[in-house]
Design a protein around this motif. Structure first.
Motif, PDB file in Angstrom:
ATOM      1  N   GLU A 146      56.190  30.876  51.728  1.00 53.29           N
ATOM      2  CA  GLU A 146      57.450  32.433  52.075  1.00 53.29           C
ATOM      3  C   GLU A 146      57.545  33.119  51.077  1.00 53.29           C
ATOM      4  O   GLU A 146      56.338  32.947  50.194  1.00 53.29           O
ATOM      5  N   VAL A 147      58.452  34.087  50.294  1.00 54.44           N
ATOM      6  CA  VAL A 147      58.403  35.198  49.671  1.00 54.44           C
ATOM      7  C   VAL A 147      58.088  34.276  48.295  1.00 54.44           C
ATOM      8  O   VAL A 147      59.367  32.786  47.771  1.00 54.44           O
ATOM      9  N   LEU A 148      57.818  34.683  47.306  1.00 56.84           N
ATOM     10  CA  LEU A 148      57.702  34.357  45.778  1.00 56.84           C
ATOM     11  C   LEU A 148      59.065  35.119  45.023  1.00 56.84           C
ATOM     12  O   LEU A 148      59.279  36.602  45.220  1.00 56.84           O
ATOM     13  N   LEU A 149      59.895  34.702  43.372  1.00 58.62           N
ATOM     14  CA  LEU A 149      59.795  35.758  42.665  1.00 58.62           C
ATOM     15  C   LEU A 149      59.451  35.007  41.284  1.00 58.62           C
ATOM     16  O   LEU A 149      59.087  34.424  41.494  1.00 58.62           O
ATOM     17  N   ILE A 150      59.474  35.802  40.750  1.00 57.64           N
ATOM     18  CA  ILE A 150      58.762  35.971  39.465  1.00 57.64           C
ATOM     19  C   ILE A 150      59.835  35.399  38.215  1.00 57.64           C
ATOM     20  O   ILE A 150      60.646  36.127  38.257  1.00 57.64           O
ATOM     21  N   PHE A 151      60.154  34.440  37.303  1.00 56.81           N
ATOM     22  CA  PHE A 151      61.043  33.983  36.524  1.00 56.81           C
ATOM     23  C   PHE A 151      60.672  33.897  34.858  1.00 56.81           C
ATOM     24  O   PHE A 151      58.837  33.585  35.161  1.00 56.81           O
ATOM     25  N   ASP A 152      60.826  33.749  34.500  1.00 57.01           N
ATOM     26  CA  ASP A 152      60.114  33.474  33.071  1.00 57.01           C
ATOM     27  C   ASP A 152      60.991  31.633  32.408  1.00 57.01           C
ATOM     28  O   ASP A 152      61.865  31.775  32.303  1.00 57.01           O
ATOM     29  N   LYS A 153      59.377  31.008  31.978  1.00 57.68           N
ATOM     30  CA  LYS A 153      60.099  30.109  31.795  1.00 57.68           C
ATOM     31  C   LYS A 153      60.431  29.801  30.820  1.00 57.68           C
ATOM     32  O   LYS A 153      61.545  28.721  30.464  1.00 57.68           O
ATOM     33  N   GLN A 154      60.522  30.381  30.009  1.00 53.70           N
ATOM     34  CA  GLN A 154      60.784  30.185  28.917  1.00 53.70           C
ATOM     35  C   GLN A 154      62.189  31.426  27.960  1.00 53.70           C
ATOM     36  O   GLN A 154      62.227  31.870  27.503  1.00 53.70           O
ATOM     37  N   PHE A 155      62.592  31.754  29.482  1.00 52.59           N
ATOM     38  CA  PHE A 155      63.971  32.974  29.325  1.00 52.59           C
ATOM     39  C   PHE A 155      65.137  32.376  28.331  1.00 52.59           C
ATOM     40  O   PHE A 155      65.173  33.013  27.347  1.00 52.59           O
ATOM     41  N   GLU A 156      65.132  30.911  28.312  1.00 47.60           N
ATOM     42  CA  GLU A 156      66.025  30.527  27.311  1.00 47.60           C
ATOM     43  C   GLU A 156      66.372  30.971  25.578  1.00 47.60           C
ATOM     44  O   GLU A 156      67.403  31.447  25.044  1.00 47.60           O
ATOM     45  N   ARG A 157      64.679  31.342  25.098  1.00 53.52           N
ATOM     46  CA  ARG A 157      64.692  31.904  24.097  1.00 53.52           C
ATOM     47  C   ARG A 157      65.687  33.219  24.323  1.00 53.52           C
ATOM     48  O   ARG A 157      66.114  33.582  23.060  1.00 53.52           O
ATOM     49  N   LEU A 158      66.194  33.795  25.385  1.00 53.88           N
ATOM     50  CA  LEU A 158      66.232  35.445  24.772  1.00 53.88           C
ATOM     51  C   LEU A 158      67.637  34.831  24.241  1.00 53.88           C
ATOM     52  O   LEU A 158      68.415  36.311  23.577  1.00 53.88           O
ATOM     53  N   LYS A 159      67.916  34.010  24.624  1.00 53.32           N
ATOM     54  CA  LYS A 159      69.364  34.206  23.990  1.00 53.32           C
ATOM     55  C   LYS A 159      69.778  33.931  22.949  1.00 53.32           C
ATOM     56  O   LYS A 159      70.528  33.714  22.008  1.00 53.32           O
ATOM     57  N   ARG A 160      68.176  33.797  22.109  1.00 52.34           N
ATOM     58  CA  ARG A 160      68.984  33.101  20.687  1.00 52.34           C
ATOM     59  C   ARG A 160      68.558  34.867  19.966  1.00 52.34           C
ATOM     60  O   ARG A 160      69.385  34.736  18.872  1.00 52.34           O
ATOM     61  N   ILE A 161      68.582  35.206  20.516  1.00 54.86           N
ATOM     62  CA  ILE A 161      69.466  36.615  20.233  1.00 54.86           C
ATOM     63  C   ILE A 161      70.304  36.718  20.594  1.00 54.86           C
ATOM     64  O   ILE A 161      70.736  37.160  21.933  1.00 54.86           O
ATOM     65  N   SER A 162      71.216  37.401  19.420  1.00 52.83           N
ATOM     66  CA  SER A 162      72.587  37.723  19.932  1.00 52.83           C
ATOM     67  C   SER A 162      72.870  39.175  20.856  1.00 52.83           C
ATOM     68  O   SER A 162      72.043  39.573  21.257  1.00 52.83           O
ATOM     69  N   PRO A 163      73.564  38.844  22.136  1.00 51.33           N
ATOM     70  CA  PRO A 163      73.995  40.053  23.091  1.00 51.33           C
ATOM     71  C   PRO A 163      73.954  40.830  22.526  1.00 51.33           C
ATOM     72  O   PRO A 163      73.651  42.215  22.371  1.00 51.33           O
ATOM     73  N   LYS A 164      75.084  40.936  20.654  1.00 52.74           N
ATOM     74  CA  LYS A 164      75.265  42.181  20.616  1.00 52.74           C
ATOM     75  C   LYS A 164      73.810  43.097  19.981  1.00 52.74           C
ATOM     76  O   LYS A 164      73.590  44.762  19.536  1.00 52.74           O
ATOM     77  N   THR A 165      73.105  42.647  19.560  1.00 56.52           N
ATOM     78  CA  THR A 165      71.469  42.302  19.442  1.00 56.52           C
ATOM     79  C   THR A 165      71.010  42.901  19.686  1.00 56.52           C
ATOM     80  O   THR A 165      70.072  44.457  19.873  1.00 56.52           O
ATOM     81  N   TRP A 166      70.679  42.703  21.645  1.00 60.14           N
ATOM     82  CA  TRP A 166      70.517  43.320  22.031  1.00 60.14           C
ATOM     83  C   TRP A 166      70.512  44.306  22.655  1.00 60.14           C
ATOM     84  O   TRP A 166      69.697  45.134  22.967  1.00 60.14           O
ATOM     85  N   ARG A 167      71.856  44.355  22.545  1.00 63.33           N
ATOM     86  CA  ARG A 167      72.433  45.869  22.739  1.00 63.33           C
ATOM     87  C   ARG A 167      71.957  47.357  22.454  1.00 63.33           C
ATOM     88  O   ARG A 167      71.202  48.005  22.692  1.00 63.33           O
ATOM     89  N   GLN A 168      71.650  46.596  20.968  1.00 64.75           N
ATOM     90  CA  GLN A 168      71.407  47.941  19.521  1.00 64.75           C
ATOM     91  C   GLN A 168      69.911  47.979  19.698  1.00 64.75           C
ATOM     92  O   GLN A 168      69.539  49.365  19.964  1.00 64.75           O
ATOM     93  N   LEU A 169      69.263  46.952  20.226  1.00 67.24           N
ATOM     94  CA  LEU A 169      68.259  46.859  20.132  1.00 67.24           C
ATOM     95  C   LEU A 169      67.848  48.379  21.397  1.00 67.24           C
ATOM     96  O   LEU A 169      66.590  48.547  21.258  1.00 67.24           O
ATOM     97  N   PHE A 170      67.747  48.183  22.629  1.00 66.82           N
ATOM     98  CA  PHE A 170      68.321  48.908  23.756  1.00 66.82           C
ATOM     99  C   PHE A 170      68.163  50.428  23.431  1.00 66.82           C
ATOM    100  O   PHE A 170      67.353  51.319  24.498  1.00 66.82           O
ATOM    101  N   ASP A 171      69.560  50.315  22.440  1.00 67.62           N
ATOM    102  CA  ASP A 171      69.954  51.882  22.643  1.00 67.62           C
ATOM    103  C   ASP A 171      68.952  52.430  21.125  1.00 67.62           C
ATOM    104  O   ASP A 171      68.243  53.822  20.903  1.00 67.62           O
ATOM    105  N   TYR A 172      68.116  51.515  20.221  1.00 66.32           N
ATOM    106  CA  TYR A 172      67.132  52.182  18.985  1.00 66.32           C
ATOM    107  C   TYR A 172      65.872  52.096  19.831  1.00 66.32           C
ATOM    108  O   TYR A 172      65.711  53.340  19.877  1.00 66.32           O
TER     109      TYR A 172
END
Ligand SMILES: *Cc1c(COP(=O)(O)O)cnc(C)c1O
Ligand SMILES: [Zn+2]
Length: 503
Positions: A47-73
């Protein structure tokens, strides 16, 4: 802006590092595989595959607000690796460090509001996202930037040395693959397989110009796909079709860009995309899901997938309302002006089935819909779009036709705003425009041009042209002056121009 000038809480996050743990996940048997090796299908069940990040949960330690700023910066930085799809590195290829990123100017394509005239006609506020403004003039560059950055990373690490990148293509995948492969010369060479006469002359010129080895076979894309699949099973080549899960990761950038452009407010937004091999709609759903999981967006936008009646296996699958009764049936395609989507057995179908369920569940309501459109509607709407200042390819016409169809079917209401995808640049598919203007579409397309949309050049050739054509002396002779005057009169008459007041 220089790094030192950024706020403290963002400074450490600005330049992404290699982090996380990317894995392939099989959509059939759910087995997990490491990414040291380039896999396309599950070695166990195929079957076909998809890639995922096993440590995806770590990204939640950064607040959504910080992520949004980060992308703008990050937008303010002058670092090539962060100018393209890797602005969202943590969501696209978190293990790939900026040094390995291949950037050729892809991504961050313009989102252009459609003019008032056309919005009124359609009855909705909507925007085109012009993915034809990518380096090889289609959205395929997003996925290639990701796949080639990964390959480049493996090369830099010494895991692999000489690579032959191969793909089957409806025209745009091969153009993109050849471009990125040529950039990574000499470690990478590329070969592409095309269905003879089923890609446009422009699309054929692209891989030839970039130095790829080009093979053409009789048949359609689905046949080419079978050949490269067999080739990649028996020989040591890197398959760059969207079976390659790295392509999907890169194409997720489309969703992240829309989120960022609309200030992360996607309530009442509708994303309209054409479907061929279904890699793009897979990536778009997956992208929004990831941003939603981390809280960067709080609403999943509505998604409308569009197919031509001549190649609509995905649409047909979802016609059956009862989930348990749905059966996927590949189909034989008929000629379509949305030629890059002329696919009867989409490779990513299992991914679509998987993600549509997840998407609707996460949204707590049905948010993904499918519509079909006629070839006639595709051409008519493409031409109408471009007569209103756009650069839509036939697939951009398909999404606009799909948008109007979805409105008619009540899938979209007037308070919503649509972002529709022109997946390639208009000039790649100008032959279809020519056929429309010349009224010489082969019967199978069932397209009758609308007189009002036809446009021809006027060849202005007054009697006096004959003398001028053979003229050798400087162009200020009496004959030439007569010729200019005749041409001017001709043009003025054609345009019904009024004479200037002589004073
Ligand atoms: C590849 C392509 C499509 C179809 O996208 P899929 O990911 O195969 O569904 C649509 N339009 C253009 C211009 C393409 O090149
Ligand atoms: Zn499996």
């Amino acid at each position: 802006m220089k790094i030192d000038d950024f706020p403290l809480h963002i400074k450490n996050l600005l330049i992404p590092k290699s982090s996380g743990e990317l894995k392939y996940r099989c959509l059939g048997c759910e087995r997990i595989y490491g990414i040291k090796e380039l896999l396309y299908t599950c070695p166990e069940c195929g079957e076909v595959l998809l890639i995922f990040d096993k440590q995806f949960e770590r990204l939640k330690r950064i607040s959504p607000k910080t992520w949004r700023q980060l992308f703008d910066y990050r937008r303010m930085l002058k670092i090539p690796a962060l100018k393209g799809i890797y602005r969202y590195q943590e969501f696209i290829g978190s293990t790939i460090p900026p040094e390995a990123v291949v950037y050729l100017g892809e991504g961050h394509t313009p989102i252009v509001e459609v003019n008032e005239h056309l919005q009124k006609k359609v009855g909705l506020r909507f925007f085109y996202k012009n993915d034809g403004q990518n380096p090889s003039a289609s959205f395929k560059d997003r996925g290639m930037a990701s796949a080639f950055s990964y390959i480049n990373y493996l090369i830099k690490q010494g895991d692999i040395s000489e690579i032959l990148a191969v793909c089957a293509s409806t025209g745009d995948t091969s153009a993109a693959a050849a471009l990125y492969a040529a950039y990574l010369k000499p470690a990478i060479k590329s070969a592409v397989l095309l269905p003879h006469k089923k890609v446009t002359p422009q699309q054929l010129a692209q891989p030839l110009g970039n130095g790829a080895t080009v093979f053409e076979i009789p048949g359609v894309f689905d046949d080419c796909m079978k050949v490269v699949e067999s080739l990649s099973e028996q020989y040591n080549v890197a398959l760059l079709n969207s079976k390659n899960a790295w392509r999907i990761l890169g194409q997720e950038s489309y969703s992240y860009e829309i989120a960022q452009e609309f200030e992360y407010d996607l309530a009442d937004k509708v994303i309209v995309v054409p479907i061929g091999n279904a890699g793009n709609i897979t990536a778009i759903m997956n992208g929004f899901i990831k941003f939603h999981q981390v809280g960067i967006i709080s609403t999943l936008p509505k998604i409308i997938g569009v197919q031509s009646q001549h190649a609509n296996p995905v649409y047909r699958y979802y016609l059956e309302p009862d989930v348990t009764k749905r059966v996927f049936k590949p189909m034989m395609v008929s000629p379509s002006v949305a030629q890059a989507a002329m696919i009867g057995n989409p490779v990513s179908m299992p991914r679509v089935i998987n993600l549509v369920d997840s998407y609707n569940q996460l949204a707590d309501s049905k948010r993904v819909f499918f519509v079909e459109v006629t070839e006639q509607a595709i051409m008519d709407w493409q031409l109408k779009a471009n007569r209103n200042g756009h650069i839509a390819c036939t697939h951009g016409g398909e999404t606009l036709a799909g948008l109007t169809k979805a409105i008619k079917q009540g899938l979209i209401n007037e308070n919503e705003t649509a972002i529709i995808n022109s997946t390639a640049h208009a000039i790649k598919f100008s032959d279809f425009q020519d056929m429309y203007f010349q009224n010489n579409f082969p019967k199978e397309y069932s397209i009758t041009p609308d007189e009002k949309l036809i446009n021809h050049p006027y060849f202005v050739q007054p009697e006096s042209a004959r003398k001028v054509l053979t003229l050798k002396e400087p162009r200020d002779s009496k004959d030439f002056i007569q010729f200019v005057s005749d041409v001017v009169k001709n043009i003025a008459a054609q345009l019904e121009l009024k004479k200037r007041n002589q004073s």
